[in-house]
Design a protein around this motif. Structure first.
Motif, PDB file in Angstrom:
ATOM      1  N   GLY B 233       0.831  -1.202   0.000  1.00 15.13           N
ATOM      2  CA  GLY B 233       0.000   0.000   0.000  1.00 15.13           C
ATOM      3  C   GLY B 233       0.869   1.258   0.000  1.00 15.13           C
ATOM      4  N   LYS B 234       0.211   2.392   0.135  1.00 18.60           N
ATOM      5  CA  LYS B 234       0.903   3.688   0.045  1.00 18.60           C
ATOM      6  C   LYS B 234       2.042   3.829   1.048  1.00 18.60           C
ATOM      7  CE  LYS B 234      -2.367   6.931  -1.932  1.00 18.60           C
ATOM      8  NZ  LYS B 234      -3.647   6.190  -1.898  1.00 18.60           N
ATOM      9  N   HIS B 235       1.872   3.236   2.231  1.00 18.11           N
ATOM     10  CA  HIS B 235       2.905   3.379   3.266  1.00 18.11           C
ATOM     11  C   HIS B 235       3.732   2.112   3.424  1.00 18.11           C
ATOM     12  CE1 HIS B 235       0.794   7.056   4.168  1.00 18.11           C
ATOM     13  NE2 HIS B 235      -0.325   6.355   4.240  1.00 18.11           N
ATOM     14  N   GLY B 236       3.726   1.299   2.396  1.00 13.10           N
ATOM     15  CA  GLY B 236       4.519   0.078   2.456  1.00 13.10           C
ATOM     16  C   GLY B 236       3.823  -1.053   3.197  1.00 13.10           C
ATOM     17  N   GLU B 237       2.546  -0.861   3.521  1.00 14.04           N
ATOM     18  CA  GLU B 237       1.834  -1.908   4.260  1.00 14.04           C
ATOM     19  C   GLU B 237       1.430  -3.060   3.328  1.00 14.04           C
ATOM     20  OE1 GLU B 237       0.692   1.036   3.493  1.00 14.04           O
ATOM     21  OE2 GLU B 237      -1.466   1.034   3.081  1.00 14.04           O
ATOM     22  N   HIS B 238       1.199  -4.215   3.936  1.00 13.81           N
ATOM     23  CA  HIS B 238       0.798  -5.421   3.216  1.00 13.81           C
ATOM     24  C   HIS B 238      -0.485  -5.162   2.432  1.00 13.81           C
ATOM     25  CE1 HIS B 238      -1.342  -9.389   3.109  1.00 13.81           C
ATOM     26  NE2 HIS B 238      -0.130  -9.839   2.832  1.00 13.81           N
ATOM     27  N   GLU B 239      -0.518  -5.624   1.188  1.00 14.04           N
ATOM     28  CA  GLU B 239      -1.687  -5.344   0.355  1.00 14.04           C
ATOM     29  C   GLU B 239      -1.822  -6.449  -0.693  1.00 14.04           C
ATOM     30  OE1 GLU B 239      -4.182  -2.966   0.357  1.00 14.04           O
ATOM     31  OE2 GLU B 239      -4.862  -4.180  -1.332  1.00 14.04           O
ATOM     32  N   ILE B 240      -3.061  -6.941  -0.905  1.00 14.92           N
ATOM     33  CA  ILE B 240      -3.195  -7.975  -1.930  1.00 14.92           C
ATOM     34  C   ILE B 240      -4.145  -7.612  -3.061  1.00 14.92           C
ATOM     35  CG2 ILE B 240      -2.536  -9.928  -0.447  1.00 14.92           C
ATOM     36  CD1 ILE B 240      -5.509 -10.593  -0.157  1.00 14.92           C
ATOM     37  N   TYR B 241      -4.893  -6.536  -2.913  1.00 14.55           N
ATOM     38  CA  TYR B 241      -5.894  -6.239  -3.945  1.00 14.55           C
ATOM     39  C   TYR B 241      -5.463  -5.125  -4.898  1.00 14.55           C
ATOM     40  CZ  TYR B 241     -10.202  -4.349  -5.968  1.00 14.55           C
ATOM     41  OH  TYR B 241     -11.141  -3.854  -6.835  1.00 14.55           O
ATOM     42  N   ASP B 242      -4.988  -4.050  -4.348  1.00 16.95           N
ATOM     43  CA  ASP B 242      -4.691  -2.903  -5.204  1.00 16.95           C
ATOM     44  C   ASP B 242      -3.564  -2.082  -4.595  1.00 16.95           C
ATOM     45  OD1 ASP B 242      -5.041  -1.388  -7.414  1.00 16.95           O
ATOM     46  OD2 ASP B 242      -6.685  -0.183  -6.600  1.00 16.95           O
ATOM     47  N   GLY B 243      -2.492  -1.920  -5.310  1.00 19.44           N
ATOM     48  CA  GLY B 243      -1.396  -1.118  -4.780  1.00 19.44           C
ATOM     49  C   GLY B 243      -0.266  -1.082  -5.788  1.00 19.44           C
ATOM     50  N   ASN B 244       0.895  -0.617  -5.329  1.00 18.43           N
ATOM     51  CA  ASN B 244       2.069  -0.625  -6.183  1.00 18.43           C
ATOM     52  C   ASN B 244       2.997  -1.743  -5.734  1.00 18.43           C
ATOM     53  OD1 ASN B 244       1.383   1.471  -7.963  1.00 18.43           O
ATOM     54  ND2 ASN B 244       1.926   3.004  -6.406  1.00 18.43           N
ATOM     55  N   LEU B 245       4.111  -1.891  -6.450  1.00 18.50           N
ATOM     56  CA  LEU B 245       4.960  -3.052  -6.195  1.00 18.50           C
ATOM     57  C   LEU B 245       6.286  -2.657  -5.566  1.00 18.50           C
ATOM     58  CD1 LEU B 245       4.277  -4.852  -9.578  1.00 18.50           C
ATOM     59  CD2 LEU B 245       3.224  -5.311  -7.367  1.00 18.50           C
ATOM     60  N   ARG B 246       6.820  -3.603  -4.787  1.00 19.87           N
ATOM     61  CA  ARG B 246       8.103  -3.380  -4.151  1.00 19.87           C
ATOM     62  C   ARG B 246       8.983  -4.610  -4.385  1.00 19.87           C
ATOM     63  NH1 ARG B 246       8.237  -1.959   2.239  1.00 19.87           N
ATOM     64  NH2 ARG B 246       7.910   0.184   1.526  1.00 19.87           N
ATOM     65  N   PHE B 247      10.217  -4.351  -4.797  1.00 22.65           N
ATOM     66  CA  PHE B 247      11.229  -5.401  -4.884  1.00 22.65           C
ATOM     67  C   PHE B 247      12.232  -5.194  -3.760  1.00 22.65           C
ATOM     68  CE2 PHE B 247      10.279  -6.194  -9.430  1.00 22.65           C
ATOM     69  CZ  PHE B 247      10.524  -7.560  -9.506  1.00 22.65           C
ATOM     70  N   ILE B 248      12.588  -6.275  -3.051  1.00 23.07           N
ATOM     71  CA  ILE B 248      13.699  -6.145  -2.099  1.00 23.07           C
ATOM     72  C   ILE B 248      14.764  -7.181  -2.440  1.00 23.07           C
ATOM     73  CG2 ILE B 248      12.274  -5.278  -0.194  1.00 23.07           C
ATOM     74  CD1 ILE B 248      12.474  -8.103   1.042  1.00 23.07           C
ATOM     75  N   ASP B 249      15.988  -6.943  -1.995  1.00 25.17           N
ATOM     76  CA  ASP B 249      17.026  -7.943  -2.234  1.00 25.17           C
ATOM     77  C   ASP B 249      17.108  -8.893  -1.042  1.00 25.17           C
ATOM     78  OD1 ASP B 249      18.518  -6.769  -0.230  1.00 25.17           O
ATOM     79  OD2 ASP B 249      20.017  -5.886  -1.569  1.00 25.17           O
ATOM     80  N   ALA B 250      18.075  -9.805  -1.106  1.00 24.78           N
ATOM     81  CA  ALA B 250      18.135 -10.874  -0.107  1.00 24.78           C
ATOM     82  C   ALA B 250      18.426 -10.337   1.300  1.00 24.78           C
ATOM     83  CB  ALA B 250      19.196 -11.889  -0.512  1.00 24.78           C
ATOM     84  N   ASP B 251      19.004  -9.128   1.395  1.00 26.86           N
ATOM     85  CA  ASP B 251      19.261  -8.545   2.716  1.00 26.86           C
ATOM     86  C   ASP B 251      18.120  -7.661   3.207  1.00 26.86           C
ATOM     87  OD1 ASP B 251      21.783  -9.644   2.941  1.00 26.86           O
ATOM     88  OD2 ASP B 251      22.641  -8.041   1.696  1.00 26.86           O
ATOM     89  N   GLY B 252      17.135  -7.495   2.372  1.00 24.00           N
ATOM     90  CA  GLY B 252      16.008  -6.678   2.771  1.00 24.00           C
ATOM     91  C   GLY B 252      16.096  -5.238   2.292  1.00 24.00           C
ATOM     92  N   THR B 253      17.151  -4.899   1.566  1.00 21.23           N
ATOM     93  CA  THR B 253      17.256  -3.544   1.026  1.00 21.23           C
ATOM     94  C   THR B 253      16.213  -3.364  -0.079  1.00 21.23           C
ATOM     95  OG1 THR B 253      19.613  -3.703   1.394  1.00 21.23           O
ATOM     96  CG2 THR B 253      18.859  -1.884   0.001  1.00 21.23           C
TER      97      THR B 253
END
Ligand code: SF4
Lengths: 180, 479
Positions: B233-253
């Protein structure tokens, strides 16, 4: 009455018919009173023994499905085509309007997201798709059909329950068929 | 080609029905494992046969890709249609869709946990396969089995009470929904909530206990680090229906944040491979080898900064402690992540059912063809899903591209199998337990069976061993 044996098998379909079967919910326990479910995607994957009833989801799309359905016919007293893919080929048969190479190339060569280094799947371990998808009755004798995409869970339960009690279900009288 | 025929006979005995997951292990000159190939045997050709049809048919056709996650296909599809029309759904239409989507998430996750996995945890991996299933569970742990069946039923009933159907529903349409929710049905669904919460919490206790008792196994089980992709979601919260996407690497960056899914081609590419009908997607900036990423419950919890609901948030904090705030790579934790998501889905469903607008009749706006291109994205129970349509000016589809959740886990499923094979195989010497390990590695991903393979219950597996000259030297199978 000795306990009957049931199997359910999944060929070229979307699993929706099996999900509708699961939508009989707690009634699955009633079925288990009357019959042993000897093979089913959610029970286990062992070989198919001789059974009284097999419910088949999906169409015949490949060499493996053909081999499977012939074996199912040989092992089952009653084969029920469960859902439109098994009965008419439905959505799974929509690729029949195109030749297989075109269908393949669209996904494996020309997809917008593909990079340029891919290869079209072709491996000894992969099933060989047939040029045309066919419904069950084109290759075996089917004893009963339950239309629907998927058929409603009540309908599936009714048909199964009638067969388990040695009665022939009557879909028209039972008003069990729903559109879709 | 008699060699080929011989192989064929070996791997396809006629008694074996439904052998859709196959694995080939390649050994090198020294008899060590070089590579493992995970073969997915299913291809139905949607991308081609949808060409020439009207884009508005897609929310009805594409759910038939998968009977377990049909709603996610409808949602991704309808968003692509809305982009083509240039419209937004109404508030209530959007809310109803969200509710139905939560329902699907609940039933799909309940199936994965209670029907398919709990028998392993409660009856033991080594128990008799004839009873190691939901019916066997009903005999020994009735409350849990019936609870699981009913939790799945609750999820399915949300669709039915709105649209009259549980699977492959109609009514999810561009602009919103075609059917409203009646007050009577709202109350009936709301009445389920306490029971549903109770069942999920029972599941969480089971998995936590199992994790505690099997710490060592879990810590060493298919733990290769990967990147993760999920919706937020807008503040990085968990979302399954509608939002934008986030990629993280193996360290969490965070590699990329708030990516617009309509730009998916900038960050995801995929490659067809000879040995599988399922393609190998990867994170484009890092390339095919390094760009392996995972999706689904574990990935979504790894990328999320928080959960949206209180009970799920409390569990999420416990989850984050597993690897001291860094991404959790242990494939086994997919189960725990899945249950935390189920909890959040039940809580969110309750919030939506209490929204004063949920029974409003303002459910749909209408639009018409405006743009030639539409891209829609949704989280499916097994991960991020993209639908991409290109149409001509009459609205007929000229190109369709579908990027399916399980496909994106395919490279890491293959890697998990290779990991296990390397650990358990030396030349012709195959250690006992190898098949179980391979199977449970795949099972963790809960591969969406029609999107990929038919692999519920005990998986029929065939493993072939090929030496460095390509000759078949051994075959083991479990039917
Ligand atoms: S009939 Fe419909 S629900 Fe059943 S397998 Fe075919 S597409 Fe899926």
């Amino acid at each position: 009455m000795p306990k009957k044996k049931i199997a359910t098998v999944w060929l070229g379909g979307c699993s929706g018919c099996h999900m509708s079967l699961l939508d009989i919910d707690e009634r699955i326990l009633d079925v288990a009173q009357l019959a042993d479910i000897v093979k089913c995607p959610i029970v286990d994957g062992k070989e198919l023994p001789e059974v009284d009833i097999t419910l088949v989801e999906g169409s015949v799309t490949s060499d493996e499905h053909l081999r499977e359905i012939l074996h199912i016919r040989a092992q089952s007293k009653t084969v029920i085509a469960m859902g439109d893919c098994a009965v008419t080929s439905n959505i799974t048969g929509m690729r029949n309007y195109f030749n297989l190479k075109e269908v393949f190339d669209t996904a494996y060569v020309n997809a917008i997201s593909n990079d340029t280094e891919g290869k079209v799947p072709n491996h000894i371990a992969l099933l060989k798709l047939h040029e045309k998808v066919v419904p069950l009755q084109e290759v075996i004798t089917v004893d009963f059909v339950i239309p629907g995409c998927p058929p409603n869970a009540d309908t599936i339960f009714y048909v199964l329950y009638e067969f388990l009690n040695d009665r022939i279900p009557n879909l028209s009288e039972a008003k069990k068929l729903k559109y879709g | 080609m008699d060699n080929t025929d011989k192989k064929r006979i070996l791997i396809s005995p006629v008694t074996r029905i439904e052998g859709h997951a196959k694995i080939t292990i390649q050994l090198n000159d020294n008899g060590k494992v070089e590579n493992a190939l995970f073969h997915v045997n299913e291809f139905r050709g949607f991308e081609k046969f949808c060409e020439g049809r009207m884009y508005t048919e897609m929310p009805i056709i594409t759910p038939r890709i998968c009977g377990i996650c049909p709603i996610s296909h409808s949602i991704a599809s309808v968003k692509a249609c809305e982009m083509i029309q240039g419209i937004q759904p109404t508030y209530t239409g959007n809310l109803l869709r969200r509710l139905i989507h939560l329902g699907q998430n609940i039933s799909s996750h309940a199936l994965s946990f209670f029907h398919l996995s709990a028998p392993d945890f409660l009856l033991g991996y080594d128990s008799d396969p004839a009873v190691r299933n939901i019916l066997g569970l009903a005999a020994s742990h009735k409350e849990i089995a019936v609870g699981g069946i009913r939790l799945r039923k609750f999820g399915q009933e949300i669709s039915e009470r709105i649209t009259g159907k549980k699977i492959h529903i109609s009514g999810i349409a561009p602009g919103g929904m075609a059917y409203p929710l009646t007050e009577e049905n709202r109350l009936a669904l709301l009445a389920w909530i306490p029971e549903a919460l109770h069942t999920v919490q029972m599941g969480i206790e089971i998995i936590k206990k199992f994790q505690e008792e099997n710490e060592e196994m879990i810590a060493s089980f298919a733990t290769s680090p990967t990147l993760y992709l999920g919706m937020v979601g807008k503040h990085g919260e968990h979302e399954i229906y509608d939002g934008n996407l986030r990629f993280i690497d193996a360290d969490g960056t965070i590699l990329q944040d708030q990516l617009n899914p309509a730009k998916y081609l900038d960050f995801i590419a995929e490659r067809s491979v000879e040995w599988s009908y399922l393609k190998y997607p990867y994170y484009k900036p890092l390339g095919f080898e390094k760009g392996i990423y995972r999706v689904g419950p574990l990935a979504r919890l790894n990328v999320a900064s928080a959960m949206k609901t209180p009970k799920a948030q409390a569990e999420f904090e416990a989850f984050k402690k597993i690897n001291n705030g860094k991404p959790v790579h242990g494939t086994f934790y997919y189960h725990y992540a899945r249950l935390i998501e189920t909890l959040s889905s039940v809580e969110e469903a309750e919030i939506i059912l209490n929204d004063s607008e949920i029974t409003s009749n303002k459910i749909q706006t209408h639009g018409r063809w405006n743009n030639s291109e539409g891209i829609g994205c949704s989280e499916a129970p097994r991960g991020t899903l993209f639908h991409h349509y290109i149409t001509d000016e009459t609205g007929k589809l000229t190109k369709v591209n579908l990027l399916i959740a399980t496909g994106q886990n395919n490279p890491s499923m293959n890697r998990s199998i290779t990991d296990v094979a390397k650990q358990y195989i030396n030349g012709n010497n195959i250690q006992e337990g190898m098949l179980n390990r391979v199977e449970s590695a795949i099972r963790c991903y809960d591969p969406c069976l029609s999107c990929s393979t038919h692999a519920m219950g005990q998986m029929p597996l065939v493993i072939e061993f090929i030496n460095s000259e390509g000759a078949l030297i051994n075959t083991i199978e479990r039917l």
